[in-house]
Write a protein that holds these residues in place. Structure first.
Motif, mmCIF file in Angstrom:
data_model
loop_
_atom_site.group_PDB
_atom_site.id
_atom_site.type_symbol
_atom_site.label_atom_id
_atom_site.label_comp_id
_atom_site.label_asym_id
_atom_site.label_seq_id
_atom_site.Cartn_x
_atom_site.Cartn_y
_atom_site.Cartn_z
ATOM 1 N N VAL A 197 37.849 86.463 -67.194
ATOM 2 C CA VAL A 197 37.172 87.348 -66.153
ATOM 3 C C VAL A 197 38.022 88.780 -66.032
ATOM 4 O O VAL A 197 37.396 89.805 -65.827
ATOM 5 N N LEU A 198 39.276 88.367 -65.917
ATOM 6 C CA LEU A 198 40.419 89.378 -65.660
ATOM 7 C C LEU A 198 40.156 90.459 -66.923
ATOM 8 O O LEU A 198 40.589 91.587 -66.562
ATOM 9 N N MET A 199 40.011 89.991 -68.057
ATOM 10 C CA MET A 199 39.830 90.796 -69.063
ATOM 11 C C MET A 199 38.518 91.710 -69.173
ATOM 12 O O MET A 199 38.432 92.816 -69.574
ATOM 13 N N LEU A 200 37.358 91.014 -68.627
ATOM 14 C CA LEU A 200 35.984 91.599 -68.508
ATOM 15 C C LEU A 200 35.732 92.519 -67.456
ATOM 16 O O LEU A 200 35.021 93.580 -67.380
ATOM 17 N N ALA A 201 36.447 92.238 -66.284
ATOM 18 C CA ALA A 201 36.052 93.176 -65.143
ATOM 19 C C ALA A 201 36.580 94.688 -65.159
ATOM 20 O O ALA A 201 35.784 95.520 -64.829
ATOM 21 N N PRO A 202 37.707 94.876 -65.910
ATOM 22 C CA PRO A 202 37.579 96.587 -66.063
ATOM 23 C C PRO A 202 36.791 97.133 -67.031
ATOM 24 O O PRO A 202 36.292 98.167 -66.864
ATOM 25 N N ALA A 203 36.107 96.492 -68.038
ATOM 26 C CA ALA A 203 35.323 96.742 -68.953
ATOM 27 C C ALA A 203 34.023 97.132 -68.295
ATOM 28 O O ALA A 203 33.371 98.105 -68.474
ATOM 29 N N LEU A 204 33.535 96.152 -67.430
ATOM 30 C CA LEU A 204 32.514 96.381 -66.716
ATOM 31 C C LEU A 204 32.652 97.524 -65.469
ATOM 32 O O LEU A 204 31.499 98.094 -65.133
#
Length: 317
Positions: A197-204
């Motif tokens: 989740v922490l890796m995906l949040a900035p991309a989203l």
């Protein structure tokens, strides 16, 4: 020029004096003519850690070339590839390697399937309360620790745990939910979810809302928007999260040891057994090098085909 009362009553704060002293000391110890080397100075601690890692790997590689002398329980003096031959000829180590790879792959798939909608809701929600609640739920596991979380799974999924109690309410007999491969994968997914989740949040977050609004205005429903816009544009986050989750799962020790019951060991568990149970450092070192090589090859293949994702820090793929 007359001084105002405020100027007369002003006192130079002690903290500022300390900072000035530190600045003066820094100028003496690291003069301005050395400014071009400041970057290397900042990198020195990290380079020191990497150097220690490299030295350790070299020593492990050297140890892997010595076979344990069963009469003295000391490494032999001759250099040989016998440890690698033992691993190649062993069906047990082949199963352990396959189990580790399969477990890591399944963990990546299930973790990303759960992390993507969680991250999307957390990023796109307009409710500050909902976003804070999702963040609290996300960060709470980091304060518990992996071993404690594994014990929690043991309690909840045991024969007398909450899961079997709920199944008993609908007439289902208690099931053996622990000490098998699915239990290990479940534990790994539960452990890796916050990282993904922490890796995906900035991309989203980097995906403009206007693009989704434009797709909706052109007649695309939310499923098509999510499939053709959100997922492709979130590819850097998916790749970065997949790399982190995959490498951590492949090298995990606690979940296979605690939820596998000794019958679902991963490579890390086999390495531990050789070092601390049979005292065969040569065979354990060979397994460790195989794990490093296997992980490096997998990461290299993924980066070659899909790029480094968010781990590339915006660089060219």
């Amino acid at each position: 020029m007359t001084r105002t009362p405020d100027q007369d009553s002003f006192r130079y704060p002690l903290v500022w004096r300390l900072l000035d002293g530190l600045n003066t000391a820094a100028d003496v110890l690291w003069p301005r003519k050395m400014a071009r080397f400041t970057g290397w100075l900042l990198l020195a601690p990290a380079l020191l850690l990497v150097g220690i890692l490299v030295i350790s790997l070299v020593q492990i590689a050297e140890s892997s070339l010595h076979v344990l002398d069963r009469s003295t329980f000391m490494p032999g003096e001759d250099y040989t590839l016998a440890n690698y031959a033992t691993i190649a000829d062993s069906a047990t180590y082949a199963r352990v390697l396959w189990r580790s790879l399969l477990g890591a792959a399944l963990t990546v798939v299930f973790t990303l399937l759960l992390a993507l909608p969680y991250s999307y809701v957390m990023v796109r929600t307009t409710s500050a309360l909902t976003r804070k609640a999702l963040l609290i739920v996300l960060f709470l596991p980091f304060f518990i620790g992996q071993v404690v979380r594994a014990y929690g799974i043991l309690i909840v999924m045991g024969r007398s745990g909450a899961v079997n109690d709920i199944l008993g309410l609908v007439g289902i007999e208690p099931l053996r939910l622990l000490f098998n491969f699915p239990a290990v994968v479940f534990g790994l997914v539960q452990y890796m979810l916050p990282f993904a989740v922490l890796m995906l949040a900035p991309a989203l977050t980097a995906i403009p809302r206007e693009i989704e609004a434009a797709a909706n205005s052109l007649g695309a429903n939310w499923i098509r928007t999510f499939r053709h816009i959100v997922i492709p544009m979130a590819k850097p986050g998916l790749v970065g999260a997949g790399l982190v989750v995959g490498t951590l799962s492949l090298t995990d020790f606690a979940m296979p040891a605690m939820l596998g019951g000794g019958s679902q060991d991963f490579i890390a568990n086999a390495i531990y057994d050789q070092f601390f149970r049979t005292a065969d450092q040569g065979l354990g070192s060979a397994l460790a090098l195989i794990l490093v090589a296997l992980g490096s090859v997998i990461v290299g293949v993924i980066i070659a085909f899909f790029g480094a994702g968010t781990l590339g820090m915006g660089g060219k793929k």
